[in-house]
Write a protein that holds these residues in place. Sequence first.
Motif, PDB file in Angstrom:
ATOM      1  N   ASN A 172     -38.161  83.972   3.404  1.00  0.00           N
ATOM      2  CA  ASN A 172     -37.045  83.182   2.897  1.00  0.00           C
ATOM      3  C   ASN A 172     -35.916  84.140   2.516  1.00  0.00           C
ATOM      4  O   ASN A 172     -36.128  85.088   1.751  1.00  0.00           O
ATOM      5  N   LEU A 173     -34.742  83.892   3.034  1.00  0.00           N
ATOM      6  CA  LEU A 173     -33.570  84.697   2.704  1.00  0.00           C
ATOM      7  C   LEU A 173     -32.620  83.849   1.881  1.00  0.00           C
ATOM      8  O   LEU A 173     -32.173  82.792   2.324  1.00  0.00           O
ATOM      9  N   LEU A 174     -32.334  84.301   0.672  1.00  0.00           N
ATOM     10  CA  LEU A 174     -31.401  83.594  -0.216  1.00  0.00           C
ATOM     11  C   LEU A 174     -30.240  84.523  -0.519  1.00  0.00           C
ATOM     12  O   LEU A 174     -30.428  85.709  -0.813  1.00  0.00           O
ATOM     13  N   GLY A 175     -29.042  83.996  -0.422  1.00  0.00           N
ATOM     14  CA  GLY A 175     -27.848  84.776  -0.737  1.00  0.00           C
ATOM     15  C   GLY A 175     -26.889  83.960  -1.578  1.00  0.00           C
ATOM     16  O   GLY A 175     -26.827  82.731  -1.465  1.00  0.00           O
TER      17      GLY A 175
ATOM     18  N   LEU B  57     -34.848  88.422  -0.505  1.00  0.00           N
ATOM     19  CA  LEU B  57     -35.781  88.187   0.592  1.00  0.00           C
ATOM     20  C   LEU B  57     -37.162  88.010  -0.014  1.00  0.00           C
ATOM     21  O   LEU B  57     -37.634  88.866  -0.767  1.00  0.00           O
ATOM     22  N   SER B  58     -37.825  86.894   0.301  1.00  0.00           N
ATOM     23  CA  SER B  58     -39.103  86.614  -0.337  1.00  0.00           C
ATOM     24  C   SER B  58     -40.060  85.947   0.631  1.00  0.00           C
ATOM     25  O   SER B  58     -39.667  85.441   1.689  1.00  0.00           O
ATOM     26  N   SER B  59     -41.303  85.945   0.212  1.00  0.00           N
ATOM     27  CA  SER B  59     -42.346  85.248   0.956  1.00  0.00           C
ATOM     28  C   SER B  59     -43.358  84.733  -0.038  1.00  0.00           C
ATOM     29  O   SER B  59     -43.731  85.431  -0.988  1.00  0.00           O
ATOM     30  N   GLY B  60     -43.805  83.504   0.141  1.00  0.00           N
ATOM     31  CA  GLY B  60     -44.805  82.939  -0.746  1.00  0.00           C
ATOM     32  C   GLY B  60     -44.216  82.520  -2.073  1.00  0.00           C
ATOM     33  O   GLY B  60     -43.043  82.147  -2.181  1.00  0.00           O
ATOM     34  N   THR B  61     -45.043  82.599  -3.113  1.00  0.00           N
ATOM     35  CA  THR B  61     -44.659  82.153  -4.447  1.00  0.00           C
ATOM     36  C   THR B  61     -44.743  83.311  -5.431  1.00  0.00           C
ATOM     37  O   THR B  61     -45.121  84.430  -5.076  1.00  0.00           O
ATOM     38  N   ALA B  62     -44.411  83.024  -6.690  1.00  0.00           N
ATOM     39  CA  ALA B  62     -44.447  84.054  -7.723  1.00  0.00           C
ATOM     40  C   ALA B  62     -45.863  84.537  -7.994  1.00  0.00           C
ATOM     41  O   ALA B  62     -46.057  85.655  -8.473  1.00  0.00           O
ATOM     42  N   SER B  63     -46.873  83.730  -7.705  1.00  0.00           N
ATOM     43  CA  SER B  63     -48.257  84.126  -7.955  1.00  0.00           C
ATOM     44  C   SER B  63     -48.960  84.636  -6.701  1.00  0.00           C
ATOM     45  O   SER B  63     -50.008  85.273  -6.798  1.00  0.00           O
TER      46      SER B  63
ATOM     47  N   SER C  21     -28.196  96.657  -8.772  1.00  0.00           N
ATOM     48  CA  SER C  21     -29.648  96.785  -8.931  1.00  0.00           C
ATOM     49  C   SER C  21     -30.377  96.440  -7.643  1.00  0.00           C
ATOM     50  O   SER C  21     -29.886  95.680  -6.804  1.00  0.00           O
ATOM     51  N   LEU C  22     -31.565  96.997  -7.535  1.00  0.00           N
ATOM     52  CA  LEU C  22     -32.496  96.671  -6.465  1.00  0.00           C
ATOM     53  C   LEU C  22     -33.876  96.562  -7.096  1.00  0.00           C
ATOM     54  O   LEU C  22     -34.303  97.454  -7.842  1.00  0.00           O
ATOM     55  N   SER C  23     -34.566  95.465  -6.828  1.00  0.00           N
ATOM     56  CA  SER C  23     -35.879  95.256  -7.431  1.00  0.00           C
ATOM     57  C   SER C  23     -36.823  94.617  -6.423  1.00  0.00           C
ATOM     58  O   SER C  23     -36.399  93.957  -5.474  1.00  0.00           O
ATOM     59  N   GLY C  24     -38.102  94.836  -6.654  1.00  0.00           N
ATOM     60  CA  GLY C  24     -39.128  94.231  -5.819  1.00  0.00           C
ATOM     61  C   GLY C  24     -40.310  93.822  -6.663  1.00  0.00           C
ATOM     62  O   GLY C  24     -40.670  94.522  -7.622  1.00  0.00           O
ATOM     63  N   ASP C  25     -40.884  92.685  -6.359  1.00  0.00           N
ATOM     64  CA  ASP C  25     -42.091  92.256  -7.068  1.00  0.00           C
ATOM     65  C   ASP C  25     -43.104  91.697  -6.078  1.00  0.00           C
ATOM     66  O   ASP C  25     -42.752  91.148  -5.031  1.00  0.00           O
ATOM     67  N   TRP C  26     -44.368  91.861  -6.418  1.00  0.00           N
ATOM     68  CA  TRP C  26     -45.474  91.468  -5.553  1.00  0.00           C
ATOM     69  C   TRP C  26     -46.587  90.892  -6.423  1.00  0.00           C
ATOM     70  O   TRP C  26     -46.818  91.365  -7.548  1.00  0.00           O
ATOM     71  N   ALA C  27     -47.256  89.871  -5.929  1.00  0.00           N
ATOM     72  CA  ALA C  27     -48.365  89.268  -6.669  1.00  0.00           C
ATOM     73  C   ALA C  27     -49.393  88.707  -5.705  1.00  0.00           C
ATOM     74  O   ALA C  27     -49.053  88.230  -4.618  1.00  0.00           O
ATOM     75  N   LYS C  28     -50.649  88.780  -6.115  1.00  0.00           N
ATOM     76  CA  LYS C  28     -51.741  88.218  -5.338  1.00  0.00           C
ATOM     77  C   LYS C  28     -52.767  87.633  -6.294  1.00  0.00           C
ATOM     78  O   LYS C  28     -53.192  88.287  -7.246  1.00  0.00           O
ATOM     79  N   THR C  29     -53.168  86.398  -6.032  1.00  0.00           N
ATOM     80  CA  THR C  29     -54.142  85.709  -6.884  1.00  0.00           C
ATOM     81  C   THR C  29     -55.296  85.208  -6.027  1.00  0.00           C
ATOM     82  O   THR C  29     -55.084  84.591  -4.975  1.00  0.00           O
TER      83      THR C  29
END
Length: 697
Positions: free
Chosen positions: A194-197, A223-229, A277-285
Motif C-alpha cells: 500500500n502506497l500512501l502519500g 509504504l506498507s504491507s499488512g497491519t500494525a500487528s 524523518s525516515l522511519s520503519g516498523d515491523w511486526a509479526k504475531t
Amino acid sequence: MKIIRFKPLFLAILSAIAAPVMAAGIPTLQEVSVSTVGQSLTGVADSASEGSITAKQLANRPLLRPAEVLEAVPGMIVTQHSGDGKANQYFLRGFNLDHGSDFSTHLMGMPVNMVSHAHGQGYMDLNFLIPELVGSVKYRKGVYAAEDGGLAVTGSGRIDYLRKLDKSFVDLGLGQHNYRRLVAAGSHQIGDLNLLGAVEVAGNDGPWDQPEKLDKNNIVLRLSSGTASNGFALTGMAYQADWTATEHVPERAIASGEISRYGALSAADGGKTHRYSLSGDWAKTTDEGASKANLYVIDYALNLYSAPSGYINGLQGDQHEQADQRTVWGGQGSHTWFLGPEWKDSELLAGLQLRHDRICKVGLYTTEGRQRTGTVREDRIEETAIAALFEGRTQWTKWLRSSLGLRHDQISATATALGGQFNTGNGGDVSASQTSPKLAVTLGPFDLLGKTEFYANWGHGFHSNDVRGATAVTNPQDGSAATPVPLIVKAKGSEIGLRAAPLPGWNSSLALWQMELASELVFIGDEGVTEPKGASRRHGVEWSNYITPADGWIVDADLAWSQARFNESTPDNGGRHVPNAIPLTASLGVTADNGGAWFGGLRLRYLGAYALEETATHKSTAFWMANLKAGYRISPNLQLSFDVLNLFDKKANDIEYWGGACTRSETLGGTCGGGIDGRLVHPLEPRTFRFGLRASF
C-alpha cells in the motif's frame, strides 16, 4: 540555518498521488479496526485512565491547531502563547507541561519530544501533524507502563497514521485572517503493498495586528504491507515552517491602550523550523508470541526569536534567539511470549529501547530584529538513552489479572561549551540510571453497572533534565556559581479506578490518582539556566464518558480535578501552590454522522482559574468556550464544511502568567526599574469562520 524550499516537490508528489488513483478509478478500502478501545476496554485495559481515540472520533472535531488532536485525551488542554509555528502549551493532571515536558508523545514510533532543547526540556512540536491522516491515538496516564520512560510522568500518547485511505481526496480550506490550507492525500495498492502519500500547504495571518505570515509545508509518503500487528511500514516525512509571532504581553499594556487586544510589543518575534524523518516498523504475531521492531532517524532544527520580557534592558528590546540543530536516531524492539492456558494465559514481554541525540549546536543569543548581537551560551551535546523493559501479564482467575513490569533506564551525555563569555567553564560528562518497578491489578469484570472492572496501579518513573543543567558550573548570564542538577528526577505515582457500562451505549471510567515528584527542576531556555522549584505532590480525580445514543452519534464528556502543591513553601514568597497548574477542566463533545448528507460536531471546553504564583494571590480567569463544525455532502465525492471557532466570541485568555516585563512606554518614561511584575496574557483568538471543500476520487 538554511531551510530548503520544496514546493516544486509538493507538486510532483501531488501528481504522483492523484494520477494512478484517478486513472484506475478504483478506490481502496480503509483499514477497519475491530477494536473498541477507548470506549469498552473491559478485559483489556490495565488502568481506568488509559484508552484510544479512533479516526472516527476525530473526523468531525473542529480544530484550531493540529495539536488539539491531543485534547481528545480526557483532561488534556492545548493552548498557545506565541505563534502557530511554535510548540503548543499543554496541561494535564495538575502539571503545566510547558511545551511538552512530562507527556511523552510518539508518532509512528518516532519520539516527538526533544531532550536538552534550546527552548525547554521535552519540547513537543506537533505542528507537523496532519489530522486527516491520524488513524488512532493510544494514550496512558501515570507511570504504570514499562513501555514509558523519561518525560512520561503524566502519561504518554502514541499516534499512528493510516496505512490506507478509503478514497483519495483534496481538501481546500479558506477562512478569515488570510487562512488557507490545501491537503491532498491518496493511497494506491500494488499487490500486497500500500502506497500512501499526502501533501499539506498552509498559511495564516491570524487576528493579530502584526500578521503572523505563517507558511507551512508538509509531505508524507508511506509504504506498507499488512497491519500494525502483522506487517511493515516505511514512512518518510518532511516539514518546514516559518512565522511571525505575537507573544504574551503585559495585560496593563492592553488596558492602558498602548497596544490593542491583539497587539504585539516586538515586531520581529517568530521563527523557522524543519523536521525531516525516515522511519520503519515491523511486526509479526503468531499463536506463540508477537515481535515488534522500529527504527527512525530525524533531522530537526529550530531558530526561535522571542522577547517575553519586552523592554526591560532598554529600547532596543529584550529579544533573543534560541537555536537548535540536531540529528536523532534510535529504535526499539520487543518480543512477547504467549504461554497458554497451562500458565494462566500469561504473557511475558522483553524489550530494548535506544535513542541518541547528536545536537551539533544548541544556543542562546541576544538579538535585535533577528540579528545576533551576542552569545549567551552555545553548546554541543551528545546524549544517549538506553532502556531495558520487562513485563508479565497473568489472568489468575476469570475475575483477577495482574501486570508486573520492570524498566531500567541509563542516560549518558557529554556537553561541550562552544561559546559565551561566562559559559566556557560549563560542560563535561554526566550519566544517570534508574530502575522503575510497575504494578497493575485488575478485578472483574463483574455484573455490576453492566460489565464493571476495578483497577489499582502503582509505579515509578522519572523526569529527565537538560544536560546543560546537569553539567553546569557557572551561570552563563553573569558568571556566578551554579550548582548542577540531577540528570534524572524520580517520580512515584498510584491510582485506583473503575470502568463500567451503566447503560447500553454508555462507557464510563473513574480514576483517583496521586503523584510525587522529587523536584520541579526545569531548564529555562529563555535564560540558559536550570531553575530549581523543589519537590511536589499532586492528586486528583478524572471522570470520562463515551456515549453512543444512536447510530452515527457520539457524545463524550470528561471532568478532571487536581491539586498541585510544593512540599515546602518556596523561599521567594512563602507559597506552596504550583503556578499554572489548572485545577479543574471539563469538556463536552457531540458529533453526528450517520453517512447521510449532513454531519458535524460541537465541542465545549471549560478551564478553571489557576494560581499564577505560589501564594495564589493572583489567579487566572476561568472561562468556557465552544467550537462548531457543520458539513454537507453534495454527492458521495464532494462535500462542504463550515467551522466556527470560538463560537460565542469569548473575550478570555489562552494563557496567563505572572512575571516581570516592561512596555516600550514604561522604559521610555523611566518607570521600568528592572521589570514590573504583573499579569502576562495571550488572548483567545476571536470568533473565526473557516470553510472547507473536499473532493474525493
